[in-house]
Design an enzyme around this catalytic site. Structure first.
Site, PDB file in Angstrom:
ATOM      1  N   ALA A 125      13.273  -6.956 -10.022  1.00  0.00           N
ATOM      2  CA  ALA A 125      14.626  -7.215  -9.910  1.00  0.00           C
ATOM      3  C   ALA A 125      15.220  -7.137 -11.240  1.00  0.00           C
ATOM      4  O   ALA A 125      14.404  -7.258 -12.230  1.00  0.00           O
ATOM      5  CB  ALA A 125      14.527  -8.758  -9.703  1.00  0.00           C
ATOM      6  N   LYS A 150      15.249  -0.021 -12.010  1.00  0.00           N
ATOM      7  CA  LYS A 150      14.075   1.071 -12.121  1.00  0.00           C
ATOM      8  C   LYS A 150      13.633   1.301 -10.790  1.00  0.00           C
ATOM      9  O   LYS A 150      13.367   2.741 -10.419  1.00  0.00           O
ATOM     10  CB  LYS A 150      12.808   0.747 -12.911  1.00  0.00           C
ATOM     11  CG  LYS A 150      13.481   0.563 -14.379  1.00  0.00           C
ATOM     12  CD  LYS A 150      12.202   0.143 -15.547  1.00  0.00           C
ATOM     13  CE  LYS A 150      13.105  -0.169 -16.745  1.00  0.00           C
ATOM     14  NZ  LYS A 150      13.751  -1.700 -16.516  1.00  0.00           N
ATOM     15  N   CYS A 186      11.244  -4.442 -22.654  1.00  0.00           N
ATOM     16  CA  CYS A 186      12.426  -4.159 -23.418  1.00  0.00           C
ATOM     17  C   CYS A 186      12.489  -4.976 -24.553  1.00  0.00           C
ATOM     18  O   CYS A 186      13.373  -5.790 -25.008  1.00  0.00           O
ATOM     19  CB  CYS A 186      13.699  -4.626 -22.781  1.00  0.00           C
ATOM     20  SG  CYS A 186      13.612  -6.112 -21.666  1.00  0.00           S
TER      21      CYS A 186
HETATM   22  C1  LIG Z   1      12.395  -6.860 -17.131  1.00  0.00           C
HETATM   23  S1  LIG Z   1      12.795  -7.692 -15.575  1.00  0.00           S
HETATM   24  C2  LIG Z   1      12.698  -6.438 -14.681  1.00  0.00           C
HETATM   25  C3  LIG Z   1      13.772  -5.343 -14.418  1.00  0.00           C
HETATM   26  C4  LIG Z   1      13.605  -4.591 -13.411  1.00  0.00           C
HETATM   27  N1  LIG Z   1      12.324  -3.693 -13.409  1.00  0.00           N
HETATM   28  C5  LIG Z   1      14.821  -3.393 -13.445  1.00  0.00           C
HETATM   29  O1  LIG Z   1      14.620  -2.274 -13.931  1.00  0.00           O
HETATM   30  O2  LIG Z   1      15.663  -3.805 -12.811  1.00  0.00           O
HETATM   31  C6  LIG Z   1      11.143  -8.717 -15.357  1.00  0.00           C
HETATM   32  C7  LIG Z   1      11.202  -9.410 -13.915  1.00  0.00           C
HETATM   33  O3  LIG Z   1      10.028  -9.872 -13.839  1.00  0.00           O
HETATM   34  C8  LIG Z   1      10.040 -11.003 -12.986  1.00  0.00           C
HETATM   35  N2  LIG Z   1       8.738 -11.483 -13.137  1.00  0.00           N
HETATM   36  C9  LIG Z   1       8.664 -12.623 -14.050  1.00  0.00           C
HETATM   37  N3  LIG Z   1       7.361 -13.099 -13.837  1.00  0.00           N
HETATM   38  C10 LIG Z   1       6.739 -12.505 -12.599  1.00  0.00           C
HETATM   39  C11 LIG Z   1       5.542 -12.541 -11.668  1.00  0.00           C
HETATM   40  N4  LIG Z   1       4.613 -13.345 -12.183  1.00  0.00           N
HETATM   41  N5  LIG Z   1       5.347 -11.800 -10.767  1.00  0.00           N
HETATM   42  C12 LIG Z   1       6.478 -10.703 -10.483  1.00  0.00           C
HETATM   43  N6  LIG Z   1       7.591 -10.835 -10.964  1.00  0.00           N
HETATM   44  C13 LIG Z   1       7.778 -11.599 -12.128  1.00  0.00           C
HETATM   45  C14 LIG Z   1      11.414 -11.647 -13.521  1.00  0.00           C
HETATM   46  O4  LIG Z   1      11.736 -12.399 -12.279  1.00  0.00           O
HETATM   47  C15 LIG Z   1      12.198 -10.429 -13.772  1.00  0.00           C
HETATM   48  O5  LIG Z   1      12.974 -10.223 -12.328  1.00  0.00           O
END
Ligand SMILES: C[S@@+](CC[C@H](N)C(=O)[O-])C[C@H]1O[C@@H](n2cnc3c(N)ncnc32)[C@H](O)[C@@H]1O
Length: 441
Positions: free
Chosen positions: A256, A260, A376
């Site tokens: 989310a 990507k 990031c």
């Molecule tokens: C950097 S963002 C990802 C951005 C995404 N890949 C994009 O390009 O739009 C990191 C994401 O990791 C999720 N997240 C955090 N802990 C997590 C976990 N234990 N399992 C899965 N997702 C997790 C957060 O909700 C957040 O949406």
């Protein structure tokens, strides 16, 4: 009707105060309040919010010189308003008398009429005594960053920390990703030119188009049909890198809001199957919306990447994208609130989480498969620190240091393992990537 300019400043002060005193994220604080600002004033409103937070430490330093006793906690919104007033006097092309009168009027709109006089006196004294010409006396005021972050950057990037701090406080351009299923980046740039929008391409990042002037997505040709998405060029490197070897069964483990994963789907081709998970069910709605707009589909599940036994069906993936939760210190220019909301102690917590997710996902990768670890962040503890620790603990893992193309080499810094794009390089955000391959025994 209430004075719209004063209203804009009053609402901006509420936003800045919500971030500084309330710990709310800037995006959320703006979303909650922007409807109260006149549509014609919204771009000014955002400039005031972003600019005041970008310059927080310098502005507070001046406020410390202008008022003898700090304002009471319950008047923190007036402190925010004073900062907004000073920001207008130093960084915006608004005539001083208009900036002062609208800001003072905003104090009345915030129901602080007794403090309006104080604001007026401070703003006028600031100009009279030429305080902006005095050199900053602390690192924080000089660099507009918290001391802990300055120290970490100095330590991690002894030759680049000043450039990183400067880049963090610059305004970010608007980058687009041309959907390669529909047209090339050059083809999309031509569509932009046809509507009088100037743009540039970037060698090494094939789908990226940088707009000379930002605009609303509604003004981008074909946006609603999925011909183009808004995404920083550095973020676009991830999908191109992971897809370079043509994997067909791919996991996007922290998907989310879906930037990507949309790119992965555009590059996937025939027989491609993407599983997109995220632990935040609400943010996953954004992934669905993004994929719908692109008219592409993935299997989307709310799940904890660090606990695959709850959701994995046991079939290995050819490739995994781990775009890990991180400090976001590489994207401060887009999110200046990060400088105020992050704490030094968050970094150890985050690197432990990143290491735990990486270890939990590794068994899901097929032998010969590749996992791209991405953040990031510009901090070593979250980047090569995590990856090196993982490589030392896992004999079946090795780094695949081959870049997706040769032109990209000039945009990246090689680290002990992995590569870093520093914020500001070719006008990109700061990102870290390490590609790991599972050895075939
Ligand atoms: C950097 S963002 C990802 C951005 C995404 N890949 C994009 O390009 O739009 C990191 C994401 O990791 C999720 N997240 C955090 N802990 C997590 C976990 N234990 N399992 C899965 N997702 C997790 C957060 O909700 C957040 O949406």
């Amino acid at each position: 009707m209430a004075n719209a300019g004063a209203r804009t400043r009053a609402v901006a002060a509420e936003v800045v105060d919500a971030v500084v005193s309330g710990g709310q994220s800037l995006d959320a604080a703006i979303a909650e309040r922007e409807a109260r600002v006149a549509p014609d004033d919204r771009s000014l409103f955002r400039m005031l919010c972003f600019g005041t937070l970008r310059n927080h430490w310098q502005l507070q330093h001046w406020i410390g010189q202008l008022i003898d006793r700090p304002l009471k906690k319950r008047d923190s919104v007036v402190n925010a308003l004073l900062a907004i007033g000073l920001f207008q006097l130093t960084d915006m092309r608004i005539p001083d008398h208009a900036a002062v009168s609208q800001t003072v009027e905003a104090a009345r709109q915030l129901r602080r009429p007794k403090l309006a006089g104080l604001l007026n006196a401070c703003l006028r004294r600031f100009g009279r005594e030429n305080l902006s010409a005095q050199a900053a006396t602390t690192d924080e005021a000089r660099w507009n960053h918290p001391q802990w972050l300055i120290e970490r950057l100095r330590n991690d990037w002894p030759d680049d920390w000043e450039a990183i701090l400067d880049a963090n406080d610059a305004r970010a351009p608007m980058w687009l990703r041309a959907n390669s299923m529909r047209q090339s980046a050059a083809g999309y740039a031509a569509r932009l030119a046809a509507v009088d929008k100037t743009s540039e391409l970037l060698d090494g990042v094939p789908d990226a188009v940088r707009l000379a002037e930002p605009c609303g997505v509604e003004d981008l040709p074909g946006f609603l049909d999925g011909d183009v998405s808004v995404q920083d060029a550095a973020a676009q490197i991830a999908a191109r890198w992971l897809m370079a070897t043509g994997p067909k069964r791919v996991l996007d483990a922290c998907a989310a809001p879906g930037g990507k994963s949309g790119h992965l789907l555009e590059l996937g081709g025939e027989g491609f199957a993407l599983t997109a998970i995220d632990s935040d069910a609400r943010r996953l709605e954004r992934v669905r919306e993004n994929h719908e707009r692109l008219n592409l589909a993935a299997t989307i599940t709310a799940a904890d990447a660090s606990n695959p036994k709850d959701w994995w069906d046991g079939t290995p993936f050819d490739a995994i994208l781990l775009d890990a939760p991180c400090s976001a210190t590489g994207v401060i220019r887009r999110h200046p609130d990060i400088k105020l909301l992050r704490r030094d102690s968050d970094i150890d917590t985050l690197s432990a989480l990143q290491g735990a997710i990486l270890s939990a996902l590794w068994p899901l990768l097929a032998p010969g498969g590749r996992l791209l670890y991405v953040t990031c962040s510009v901090l070593a503890a979250e980047n090569n620190g995590v990856v090196q620790g993982f490589l030392e603990a896992n004999d079946d893992a090795a780094e695949d240091a081959v870049l997706p193309n040769n032109n990209i080499r000039d945009l990246m810094r090689r680290k002990a393992c992995g590569y870093q794009v520093l914020p500001g390089t070719a006008e990109m955000d700061g990102f870290y990537y390490a590609c790991l391959v599972k050895k075939v025994s």
